[in-house]
Scaffold this motif. Sequence first.
Motif, PDB file in Angstrom:
ATOM      1  N   GLU A   1       0.817  -1.216   0.000  1.00  0.00           N
ATOM      2  CA  GLU A   1       0.000   0.000   0.000  1.00  0.00           C
ATOM      3  C   GLU A   1       0.852   1.267   0.000  1.00  0.00           C
ATOM      4  OE1 GLU A   1      -3.288   0.158  -0.290  1.00  0.00           O
ATOM      5  OE2 GLU A   1      -3.397  -2.036  -0.432  1.00  0.00           O
TER       6      GLU A   1
ATOM      7  N   GLU B   1      -6.774   5.040   4.837  1.00  0.00           N
ATOM      8  CA  GLU B   1      -7.430   4.049   3.977  1.00  0.00           C
ATOM      9  C   GLU B   1      -6.450   2.944   3.579  1.00  0.00           C
ATOM     10  OE1 GLU B   1      -9.367   3.877  -0.455  1.00  0.00           O
ATOM     11  OE2 GLU B   1      -9.951   5.566   0.829  1.00  0.00           O
TER      12      GLU B   1
ATOM     13  N   ARG C   1      -6.702  -0.995   4.567  1.00  0.00           N
ATOM     14  CA  ARG C   1      -6.703  -2.016   3.516  1.00  0.00           C
ATOM     15  C   ARG C   1      -5.667  -3.097   3.825  1.00  0.00           C
ATOM     16  NH1 ARG C   1      -6.011   1.120  -0.412  1.00  0.00           N
ATOM     17  NH2 ARG C   1      -8.226   1.467  -0.847  1.00  0.00           N
TER      18      ARG C   1
ATOM     19  N   VAL D   1     -13.185  -0.464   2.188  1.00  0.00           N
ATOM     20  CA  VAL D   1     -12.109  -1.433   1.958  1.00  0.00           C
ATOM     21  C   VAL D   1     -12.662  -2.848   1.805  1.00  0.00           C
ATOM     22  CG1 VAL D   1     -10.185  -2.601   3.108  1.00  0.00           C
ATOM     23  CG2 VAL D   1     -10.252  -0.102   3.042  1.00  0.00           C
TER      24      VAL D   1
ATOM     25  N   GLU E   1     -14.341  -3.513  -1.671  1.00  0.00           N
ATOM     26  CA  GLU E   1     -13.491  -3.458  -2.866  1.00  0.00           C
ATOM     27  C   GLU E   1     -13.289  -4.833  -3.500  1.00  0.00           C
ATOM     28  OE1 GLU E   1     -10.736   0.443  -1.767  1.00  0.00           O
ATOM     29  OE2 GLU E   1      -9.936  -1.560  -1.469  1.00  0.00           O
TER      30      GLU E   1
END
Length: 338
Positions: free
Chosen positions: A64, A243, A247, A335, A338
């Motif tokens: 990420e 975020e 995730r 999240v 998704e």
Amino acid sequence: MKKWMKFSLSTLLIVILMFSITACTTTDKTDTEKIEKVRLVEVTRSIFYAPEYVAIAKGFFKEEGLDVELSTAFGGDKTMTALLSNGADIALVGSETSIYVYAQGSNDPVINFAQLTQTDGTFLVSREKIDNFSWDQLKGSTFLGQRTGGMPQMVGEFVLKKHGIDPHQDLTLIQNIDFANIPSAFASGTGDFVQLFEPQASIFEKEGKGHIIASFGTESGHVPYTTFMAKDSYMKENQDIVEKFTRAIYKAQQWVDTHNSDEVAEAIESYFPDTDIELISTVVDRYKEQGSFATDPILDKDEWNNLQDIMDEAGELPQEVEHKTLVNTEIAEKVKEE
């Protein structure tokens, strides 16, 4: 003329080479700039937080674009102090601490945004082996509990009351020993029963110093025991980072849920260098069995209300706080979808 051309060509090659090197350096620098540092402080080092270590060890944070710097505060008060004083960006600690901060009138409240564990993580350990345990056997005993005001202590008292035991009347309750010194106090002879986290509970059992006879996590039900939180100002200024962090945690939660205890133990072994890997696996299995690891980062209203019920029962709820006031589920929900 030929000499000039030779010099010019040489110079041109050097310029091209220098440009190439500069271009490569710029690209590398740009890539480096994409890596955003996050200072994460955890309340203690515990196998209970396995998904957190998996997120680091398996590179989920790195995927990420986050460089997570993990430190351990060893105490809820110290963890929150680090967060409030800008010594950390994100904290992993009990959700009750966010309520305490809010009740003190903070202008920058601490927001829970990703749940890691969804049950209590402590176990009841007896000094003597008990084959047919019942909770009323604690009556008249000396019980070495956790520090006042923390989730372990509140859950401990909640469970005792659930089984008809008044913790302040029916037994001798000791709560004035520092968290880090509770195991050694029990080992030296203090108390007939003790409330312990893993792996200490299993270590005592292995060494013959105690026997695990019950789980406070099983008895208390789902509660946001430890969550990732950050100050409201940090959340607003770094929405993208939060975020990405969430995730990565979700990836780790799913990984832990879909891999066996031996695989999880192998992934987090480096975080517990003094603990045998077989013991780590045993502890992970025990937590997986009772559903302690949340499988997604969403902290729902029922869990939040159960938390406040437990705090209220213990006389530690300074004021009732609505779920939406201190909990942000939008990021976790996004999240997950998704």
